[in-house]
Design a protein around this motif. Structure first.
Motif, PDB file in Angstrom:
ATOM      1  N   LYS A 124       0.805  -1.219   0.000  1.00 11.92           N
ATOM      2  CA  LYS A 124       0.000   0.000   0.000  1.00 11.92           C
ATOM      3  C   LYS A 124       0.842   1.274   0.000  1.00 11.92           C
ATOM      4  CE  LYS A 124      -4.031  -2.065   2.232  1.00 11.92           C
ATOM      5  NZ  LYS A 124      -4.935  -2.046   3.406  1.00 11.92           N
ATOM      6  N   GLY A 125       2.166   1.114  -0.143  1.00 14.49           N
ATOM      7  CA  GLY A 125       3.033   2.289  -0.231  1.00 14.49           C
ATOM      8  C   GLY A 125       3.824   2.582   1.022  1.00 14.49           C
ATOM      9  N   GLY A 126       3.655   1.779   2.053  1.00 14.68           N
ATOM     10  CA  GLY A 126       4.414   1.989   3.280  1.00 14.68           C
ATOM     11  C   GLY A 126       5.879   1.653   3.076  1.00 14.68           C
ATOM     12  N   ARG A 127       6.746   2.340   3.796  1.00 12.07           N
ATOM     13  CA  ARG A 127       8.177   2.114   3.664  1.00 12.07           C
ATOM     14  C   ARG A 127       8.843   2.112   5.041  1.00 12.07           C
ATOM     15  NH1 ARG A 127       6.916   0.489  -0.321  1.00 12.07           N
ATOM     16  NH2 ARG A 127       7.557   0.964  -2.474  1.00 12.07           N
ATOM     17  N   PHE A 128       9.851   1.243   5.159  1.00 11.87           N
ATOM     18  CA  PHE A 128      10.718   1.249   6.335  1.00 11.87           C
ATOM     19  C   PHE A 128      11.923   2.103   5.983  1.00 11.87           C
ATOM     20  CE2 PHE A 128       8.385  -2.765   6.526  1.00 11.87           C
ATOM     21  CZ  PHE A 128       7.883  -2.729   7.815  1.00 11.87           C
ATOM     22  N   ARG A 129      12.058   3.252   6.637  1.00 14.61           N
ATOM     23  CA  ARG A 129      13.128   4.183   6.290  1.00 14.61           C
ATOM     24  C   ARG A 129      14.333   4.065   7.199  1.00 14.61           C
ATOM     25  NH1 ARG A 129       8.246   6.699   5.246  1.00 14.61           N
ATOM     26  NH2 ARG A 129       8.047   7.543   3.123  1.00 14.61           N
ATOM     27  N   GLN A 130      14.168   3.425   8.335  1.00 17.71           N
ATOM     28  CA  GLN A 130      15.278   3.185   9.255  1.00 17.71           C
ATOM     29  C   GLN A 130      14.977   1.921  10.047  1.00 17.71           C
ATOM     30  OE1 GLN A 130      15.542   6.577  11.799  1.00 17.71           O
ATOM     31  NE2 GLN A 130      13.368   6.578  12.314  1.00 17.71           N
ATOM     32  N   PRO A 131      16.020   1.248  10.561  1.00 17.40           N
ATOM     33  CA  PRO A 131      15.802  -0.043  11.243  1.00 17.40           C
ATOM     34  C   PRO A 131      14.795   0.028  12.387  1.00 17.40           C
ATOM     35  CG  PRO A 131      18.133   0.270  10.785  1.00 17.40           C
ATOM     36  CD  PRO A 131      17.466   1.553  10.415  1.00 17.40           C
ATOM     37  N   ASP A 132      14.786   1.122  13.118  1.00 22.63           N
ATOM     38  CA  ASP A 132      13.877   1.214  14.257  1.00 22.63           C
ATOM     39  C   ASP A 132      12.412   1.228  13.849  1.00 22.63           C
ATOM     40  OD1 ASP A 132      15.805   1.108  16.162  1.00 22.63           O
ATOM     41  OD2 ASP A 132      15.930   3.268  16.505  1.00 22.63           O
ATOM     42  N   ASP A 133      12.133   1.418  12.558  1.00 24.93           N
ATOM     43  CA  ASP A 133      10.737   1.375  12.102  1.00 24.93           C
ATOM     44  C   ASP A 133      10.123   0.000  12.316  1.00 24.93           C
ATOM     45  OD1 ASP A 133      10.861   4.001  11.401  1.00 24.93           O
ATOM     46  OD2 ASP A 133      11.038   3.668   9.251  1.00 24.93           O
ATOM     47  N   LEU A 134      10.967  -1.031  12.437  1.00 23.99           N
ATOM     48  CA  LEU A 134      10.450  -2.383  12.659  1.00 23.99           C
ATOM     49  C   LEU A 134       9.786  -2.516  14.027  1.00 23.99           C
ATOM     50  CD1 LEU A 134      12.284  -2.995  10.171  1.00 23.99           C
ATOM     51  CD2 LEU A 134      12.714  -5.227  11.194  1.00 23.99           C
ATOM     52  N   ARG A 135      10.092  -1.607  14.933  1.00 30.31           N
ATOM     53  CA  ARG A 135       9.485  -1.653  16.264  1.00 30.31           C
ATOM     54  C   ARG A 135       7.981  -1.360  16.199  1.00 30.31           C
ATOM     55  NH1 ARG A 135      13.610  -1.782  19.968  1.00 30.31           N
ATOM     56  NH2 ARG A 135      15.637  -1.026  19.223  1.00 30.31           N
ATOM     57  N   LYS A 136       7.527  -0.757  15.110  1.00 30.04           N
ATOM     58  CA  LYS A 136       6.120  -0.420  14.975  1.00 30.04           C
ATOM     59  C   LYS A 136       5.282  -1.595  14.483  1.00 30.04           C
ATOM     60  CE  LYS A 136       7.437   4.303  13.683  1.00 30.04           C
ATOM     61  NZ  LYS A 136       7.350   5.348  12.621  1.00 30.04           N
ATOM     62  N   ILE A 137       5.931  -2.714  14.130  1.00 32.88           N
ATOM     63  CA  ILE A 137       5.207  -3.868  13.590  1.00 32.88           C
ATOM     64  C   ILE A 137       4.426  -4.533  14.710  1.00 32.88           C
ATOM     65  CG2 ILE A 137       5.411  -6.124  12.490  1.00 32.88           C
ATOM     66  CD1 ILE A 137       7.951  -5.135  11.147  1.00 32.88           C
ATOM     67  N   TYR A 138       3.129  -4.641  14.539  1.00 37.23           N
ATOM     68  CA  TYR A 138       2.281  -5.293  15.534  1.00 37.23           C
ATOM     69  C   TYR A 138       2.479  -6.802  15.457  1.00 37.23           C
ATOM     70  CZ  TYR A 138      -1.884  -6.902  17.965  1.00 37.23           C
ATOM     71  OH  TYR A 138      -2.751  -7.534  18.821  1.00 37.23           O
ATOM     72  N   GLY A 139       2.700  -7.437  16.599  1.00 40.54           N
ATOM     73  CA  GLY A 139       2.841  -8.883  16.643  1.00 40.54           C
ATOM     74  C   GLY A 139       4.285  -9.350  16.598  1.00 40.54           C
ATOM     75  N   LEU A 140       5.243  -8.441  16.398  1.00 39.51           N
ATOM     76  CA  LEU A 140       6.654  -8.816  16.375  1.00 39.51           C
ATOM     77  C   LEU A 140       7.194  -8.777  17.797  1.00 39.51           C
ATOM     78  CD1 LEU A 140       9.173  -9.557  14.787  1.00 39.51           C
ATOM     79  CD2 LEU A 140       9.579  -7.132  14.378  1.00 39.51           C
ATOM     80  N   HIS A 141       7.562  -9.951  18.319  1.00 38.28           N
ATOM     81  CA  HIS A 141       7.982 -10.039  19.711  1.00 38.28           C
ATOM     82  C   HIS A 141       9.312  -9.329  19.926  1.00 38.28           C
ATOM     83  CE1 HIS A 141       9.232 -11.908  23.537  1.00 38.28           C
ATOM     84  NE2 HIS A 141       7.930 -11.935  23.757  1.00 38.28           N
ATOM     85  N   ALA A 142       9.496  -8.770  21.123  1.00 37.56           N
ATOM     86  CA  ALA A 142      10.687  -7.977  21.424  1.00 37.56           C
ATOM     87  C   ALA A 142      11.964  -8.802  21.318  1.00 37.56           C
ATOM     88  CB  ALA A 142      10.556  -7.366  22.822  1.00 37.56           C
ATOM     89  N   ASP A 143      11.928 -10.057  21.758  1.00 42.34           N
ATOM     90  CA  ASP A 143      13.125 -10.887  21.691  1.00 42.34           C
ATOM     91  C   ASP A 143      13.529 -11.171  20.245  1.00 42.34           C
ATOM     92  OD1 ASP A 143      13.240 -10.951  24.402  1.00 42.34           O
ATOM     93  OD2 ASP A 143      12.208 -12.870  24.624  1.00 42.34           O
ATOM     94  N   LEU A 144      12.526 -11.447  19.414  1.00 39.44           N
ATOM     95  CA  LEU A 144      12.816 -11.694  18.006  1.00 39.44           C
ATOM     96  C   LEU A 144      13.298 -10.418  17.318  1.00 39.44           C
ATOM     97  CD1 LEU A 144      12.836 -13.524  15.561  1.00 39.44           C
ATOM     98  CD2 LEU A 144      10.394 -13.105  15.268  1.00 39.44           C
ATOM     99  N   LEU A 145      12.717  -9.295  17.683  1.00 29.49           N
ATOM    100  CA  LEU A 145      13.133  -8.011  17.112  1.00 29.49           C
ATOM    101  C   LEU A 145      14.601  -7.732  17.438  1.00 29.49           C
ATOM    102  CD1 LEU A 145      12.507  -5.296  15.723  1.00 29.49           C
ATOM    103  CD2 LEU A 145      11.758  -4.445  17.940  1.00 29.49           C
ATOM    104  N   ALA A 146      14.971  -7.941  18.704  1.00 23.64           N
ATOM    105  CA  ALA A 146      16.356  -7.702  19.104  1.00 23.64           C
ATOM    106  C   ALA A 146      17.315  -8.625  18.352  1.00 23.64           C
ATOM    107  CB  ALA A 146      16.487  -7.913  20.608  1.00 23.64           C
ATOM    108  N   ARG A 147      16.851  -9.797  17.964  1.00 24.84           N
ATOM    109  CA  ARG A 147      17.703 -10.768  17.270  1.00 24.84           C
ATOM    110  C   ARG A 147      17.930 -10.394  15.803  1.00 24.84           C
ATOM    111  NH1 ARG A 147      19.371 -16.003  18.154  1.00 24.84           N
ATOM    112  NH2 ARG A 147      19.519 -17.368  16.336  1.00 24.84           N
ATOM    113  N   ILE A 148      16.877  -9.864  15.150  1.00 26.10           N
ATOM    114  CA  ILE A 148      17.002  -9.599  13.713  1.00 26.10           C
ATOM    115  C   ILE A 148      17.367  -8.153  13.401  1.00 26.10           C
ATOM    116  CG2 ILE A 148      15.317 -11.408  13.238  1.00 26.10           C
ATOM    117  CD1 ILE A 148      13.267  -9.237  12.626  1.00 26.10           C
ATOM    118  N   LEU A 149      17.229  -7.236  14.364  1.00 27.25           N
ATOM    119  CA  LEU A 149      17.464  -5.815  14.092  1.00 27.25           C
ATOM    120  C   LEU A 149      18.875  -5.520  13.589  1.00 27.25           C
ATOM    121  CD1 LEU A 149      15.604  -3.391  14.223  1.00 27.25           C
ATOM    122  CD2 LEU A 149      16.529  -2.833  16.464  1.00 27.25           C
TER     123      LEU A 149
END
Length: 314
Positions: free
Chosen positions: A129-154
């Motif tokens: 729909k045109g959304g873009r991730f412009r910086q790595p921290d934008d992944l924190r806004k993903i609903y349902g992405l667990h904090a431990d997994l986020l810290a692993r892939i960031l």
């Protein structure tokens, strides 16, 4: 002996005989039920050797799992995951980590990183729909992405430099809205255009304020502006800090020479009080001092303190 037994039976009543027969029948029935149940409901035999072997195999797998320092603690999420029904799909053990651009990932690639199908599908819809991730921290806004997994892939996020710079330039180019400053005005000399420069004052309010000032003969206090017909108290509180009284003098009326119409046109006197002033003036050959106004029925201390600023004596 038989005779003795027969004699003993004869001493038993009919009811007692029936009771003995019923009891004997119940004993026989219970014995038959127990025998039949034992034939059809045989207890299950537990294969203790097979159970011990299974326990031993599980313990060996658990020890091997604990030795692997890269093992993913997926079951830790269970206590924190709100939707138990989708727990197994919410987080999985990543097979391998790799560098990736979140704007160019497929659902399969997201799942390889450990995201559930539901979360990966939501990300794909966002990008489509045109959304873009412009910086790595934008992944924190993903609903349902667990904090431990986020810290692993960031640390593995790689977004092209030009996208990040474009984001920074667009953010710095956003207009900064500053609060409009207003100038302090002299309430006795300002015209309607000057009044309209104050917050909440349009042509209607400006015209009413100027007309009220002219009928009064000028303002002697800033608070008098609030008496303007129809001026909301909230609007007056907004403009009050920007109002002041200048050096201009008030327009006054001669209490003994002004006619009834002139007196009645003043906002603080009106027609009834104007008629009383004329009547008192005729009966007493004029006013000797301004304080005589207090003797009139309609003039109390509040009215007198307002009127005295606009009355003069010869």
């Amino acid at each position: 002996m038989w005779n003795r037994l027969k004699a003993a039976v004869m001493h038993v009543s009919v009811k007692e005989r029936i009771g003995i027969m019923v009891l004997s029948c119940m004993v026989v029935v219970c014995c038959l039920v127990h025998r039949i149940a034992s034939c059809y409901l045989a207890p299950e035999e537990t294969d203790s050797l097979r159970l011990k072997a299974a326990v031993a195999a599980f313990e060996s797998q658990l020890k091997a799992y604990e030795k692997d320092s890269n093992a993913w603690p997926a079951r830790k999420v269970y206590a924190e995951h709100a939707d138990k029904q989708h727990f197994n799909a919410a987080i999985s053990i990543p097979s391998a980590l790799f560098y990736f651009d979140p704007n160019k990932m497929s659902i399969d690639k997201w799942q390889q990183l450990g995201l559930s199908n539901r979360t990966a599908t939501g990300i794909m819809h966002y990008v489509e729909k045109g959304g873009r991730f412009r910086q790595p921290d934008d992944l924190r806004k993903i609903y349902g992405l667990h904090a431990d997994l986020l810290a692993r892939i960031l640390p593995y996020v790689r977004i092209p430099h030009e996208i990040t710079e474009t984001y920074k330039r667009s953010d710095s180019a956003r207009p900064v809205y500053r609060r409009k400053s207003f100038q302090v005005i002299d309430i006795n000399t300002a015209d309607t255009l000057v009044w309209q420069g104050l917050p909440g004052i349009g042509p209607g309010y400006a015209g009413r304020i100027v007309l009220f000032r002219e009928r009064l003969g000028g303002f002697y206090s800033v608070e008098q502006v609030a008496e303007t017909y129809g001026l909301a108290d909230s609007v007056f509180k907004k403009i009050q800090p920007f109002l002041k009284i200048g050096d201009s003098s008030l327009k006054k009326m001669d209490l003994n020479l002004s006619d009834e119409k002139t007196l009645a046109n003043h906002p603080y006197i009106r027609s009834k009080l104007a008629g009383m002033i004329i009547a008192y003036r005729s009966a007493h050959a004029g006013f000797k001092r301004v304080g005589e106004l207090k003797s009139l029925p309609l003039v109390d201390d509040i009215i007198y303190r307002k009127i005295e600023h606009y009355i003069e004596m010869p």
